[in-house]
Write an enzyme that holds these catalytic residues in place. Structure first.
Site, mmCIF file in Angstrom:
data_model
loop_
_atom_site.group_PDB
_atom_site.id
_atom_site.type_symbol
_atom_site.label_atom_id
_atom_site.label_comp_id
_atom_site.label_asym_id
_atom_site.label_seq_id
_atom_site.Cartn_x
_atom_site.Cartn_y
_atom_site.Cartn_z
ATOM 1 C CG HIS A 266 0.442 -9.962 -16.272
ATOM 2 N ND1 HIS A 266 -0.251 -10.770 -17.142
ATOM 3 C CD2 HIS A 266 -0.380 -9.800 -15.210
ATOM 4 C CE1 HIS A 266 -1.431 -11.076 -16.631
ATOM 5 N NE2 HIS A 266 -1.537 -10.511 -15.452
ATOM 6 C CG ASP B 67 1.427 -5.202 -20.261
ATOM 7 O OD1 ASP B 67 0.466 -4.445 -20.029
ATOM 8 O OD2 ASP B 67 1.557 -6.320 -19.726
ATOM 9 C CD GLN C 58 -1.822 -3.144 -13.237
ATOM 10 O OE1 GLN C 58 -2.378 -2.176 -12.725
ATOM 11 N NE2 GLN C 58 -2.304 -4.368 -13.106
ATOM 12 C CE LYS D 297 -5.182 -5.181 -15.583
ATOM 13 N NZ LYS D 297 -5.514 -6.117 -14.512
ATOM 14 C CB CYS E 264 -0.702 -13.241 -13.916
ATOM 15 S SG CYS E 264 -2.399 -13.690 -13.656
HETATM 16 N N1 7TS Z 1 -0.290 -6.885 -18.088
HETATM 17 C C1 7TS Z 1 -0.210 -6.421 -16.823
HETATM 18 C C2 7TS Z 1 0.967 -5.625 -16.391
HETATM 19 C C3 7TS Z 1 -1.269 -6.694 -15.939
HETATM 20 O O1 7TS Z 1 -1.189 -6.242 -14.687
HETATM 21 C C4 7TS Z 1 -2.374 -7.463 -16.387
HETATM 22 C C5 7TS Z 1 -3.487 -7.852 -15.460
HETATM 23 C C6 7TS Z 1 -2.402 -7.870 -17.726
HETATM 24 C C7 7TS Z 1 -1.339 -7.578 -18.539
HETATM 25 C C8 7TS Z 1 -3.555 -8.632 -18.291
HETATM 26 O O2 7TS Z 1 -4.675 -7.829 -18.411
HETATM 27 P P1 7TS Z 1 -6.087 -8.432 -18.853
HETATM 28 O O3 7TS Z 1 -7.028 -7.297 -18.699
HETATM 29 O O4 7TS Z 1 -5.935 -8.870 -20.274
HETATM 30 O O5 7TS Z 1 -6.371 -9.572 -17.941
HETATM 31 N N2 7TS Z 1 -3.125 -7.865 -14.105
HETATM 32 C C9 7TS Z 1 -3.854 -8.357 -13.086
HETATM 33 C C10 7TS Z 1 -3.442 -8.250 -11.754
HETATM 34 O O6 7TS Z 1 -2.408 -7.719 -11.396
HETATM 35 N N3 7TS Z 1 -4.372 -8.843 -10.976
HETATM 36 O O7 7TS Z 1 -5.349 -9.307 -11.733
HETATM 37 C C11 7TS Z 1 -5.048 -9.024 -13.057
#
Ligand code: 7TS
Length: 410
Positions: free
Chosen positions: A121, A198, A201, A224, A364
């Site tokens: 990501h 990371d 997910q 999430k 992303c």
């Molecule tokens: N890493 C992964 C694997 C992710 O899926 C996401 C967000 C992030 C980092 C960033 O997380 P945040 O909470 O800091 O924004 N992924 C997604 C997605 O798949 N659709 O919207 C956000």
């Protein structure tokens, strides 16, 4: 709790969107929140809203206790050794940026290597790309197999004596693949490198154990995993966090301040400048309680069933391409796909007219899209409240989308 009881805990699901019952298949972007989390937030704001680690008044003490109890809860949830290793942040993005600026930028130099994978990501790619530019370190990518999986052999080839830092996504938000982070951590450590995971997910779906994974850093987003937005976690091993300089300077994180120099609080507060997201941490603790009440094992089993069913059902649709491994056991709870001749944004728009929420776009992950040779994809992602009926609705919606667009073509 059975599925009906679980769904009753999520009031948002009980509504119609565009005249149809809501089918929410976008939990990888953000999950819905159970009543327990909503009430924990309400309770804090209604009954003991106060700043933390400050005045000696009763509400301040209640808020501080709740905030620090939340840290303790996160510590147990991911099996960290001590609560001081849990830093509250805004989310995964902010956790990874703290590591980039306060660890990698300070300790890497020209000639060192940073290793990540093609699957990342943007939040687990750009921080390292930019910090590589500033330190003169080289950024290297572990390649992917055609189904998006990573071979340990390729990891062995990518990580060398020059590798000082590795960062890897535990579960891909596009391919749904579960990467072998424990084995990758073993390889990284054999070469003396530090490894960051990371877990944006994976934390919502899999039981995490940072001591078993033996990762040095790990990043999580609360939103999430049934928690509120704006709260996340950076886990780090004490020895590394101790070495790091504060990321943000100001209130909360200081010990003594003089005109020309200052000293910092001990961990974890050294890395939490300013008033933290108190309500967010309290809400995250309620989310962890909820997930543990249902059981991470039960959640994983449920999602495994859903993804198995979804892969079977979706593959029968004409003109569909499914990305990622075909074996459900290699996946977490999401399916990414494209329909021939229909742009994924159009797919999502048609489904939305039937109350079905999916995500379309590059997710992303632009370098991964380029590797897949597409500009965008559609993605349906599942959580503990989804059912096989949700997948039936999706499949029927996709069939109608197909006939609608095929009709336009003739
Ligand atoms: N890493 C992964 C694997 C992710 O899926 C996401 C967000 C992030 C980092 C960033 O997380 P945040 O909470 O800091 O924004 N992924 C997604 C997605 O798949 N659709 O919207 C956000």
């Amino acid at each position: 709790m059975n599925i009906k009881e679980i769904r009753e805990q999520f009031p948002i699901l009980n509504q119609e969107v565009n005249g149809y019952p809501l089918v929410y298949l976008d939990s990888a972007a953000t999950s819905q929140k159970p009543i327990a989390v909503i009430e924990a937030l309400e309770n804090y704001y209604k009954k003991y809203n106060s700043n933390v680690h400050r005045g000696a008044h009763t509400l301040g003490t209640l808020a501080t206790d709740a905030f620090e109890n939340a840290r303790e809860k996160v510590k147990k949830f991911i099996n960290a050794k001590e609560a001081a290793e849990i830093i509250f942040t805004r989310g995964t993005t902010s956790s990874l940026n703290i590591v980039a600026q306060s660890y990698v930028r300070e300790f890497l130099k020209e000639g060192d290597e940073i290793v990540i994978a093609l699957i990342e990501h943007h939040s687990n790619l750009i921080p390292w790309q930019q910090v590589a530019k500033r330190t003169g370190a080289t950024l290297k990518y572990i390649p992917l197999q055609a189904d998006g999986t990573i071979l340990l052999e390729d990891v062995e080839n990518a990580i060398t004596a020059r590798t000082k830092f590795v960062s890897i996504t535990h579960v891909s938000n596009v391919m749904g693949t579960i990467n072998p982070v424990k084995q990758i951590a073993g390889i990284a450590h054999r070469h003396g490198a530090v490894i960051c995971v990371d877990a944006a997910q994976s934390a919502p779906h899999l039981q995490l154990d940072v001591q078993d994974l033996d990762c040095d850093f790990l990043a999580i987003s609360g939103h999430k995993m049934a928690g509120p937005t704006g709260i996340g976690v950076l886990y780090g091993k004490r020895a590394l966090l101790e070495k790091m300089s504060p990321y943000e300077y100001g209130g909360e994180m200081i010990d003594f301040v003089d005109l020309y120099d200052s000293t910092w609080k001990e961990l974890p507060w050294k890395l939490e400048g300013g008033t933290p997201n108190i309500a967010g941490a309290i809400g995250l603790a309620a989310a962890i309680d909820f997930l543990e009440q249902v059981g991470l094992d039960a959640i994983q089993r449920h999602e495994h069933q859903l993804v198995k069913y979804a892969l079977e059902e979706i593959s029968s649709i004409e003109g569909i391409t499914i990305y990622g491994p075909k074996q459900p056991e290699k996946r977490s709870g999401l399916v990414t796909f494209n329909l021939d001749d229909v742009h994924p944004h159009d797919v999502a728009t048609v489904l939305d007219t039937e109350g079905i929420a999916i995500r379309a776009g590059h997710h992303c992950c632009q370098p991964l899209m380029k590797w897949l040779n597409v500009s965008a994809t559609a993605r349906a992602s599942f959580y503990l409240y989804n059912t096989e009926e949700d997948i039936d609705a999706l499949v029927n919606g996709l069939k109608r989308t197909n006939s609608y667009f095929k009709g336009m073509l003739v």
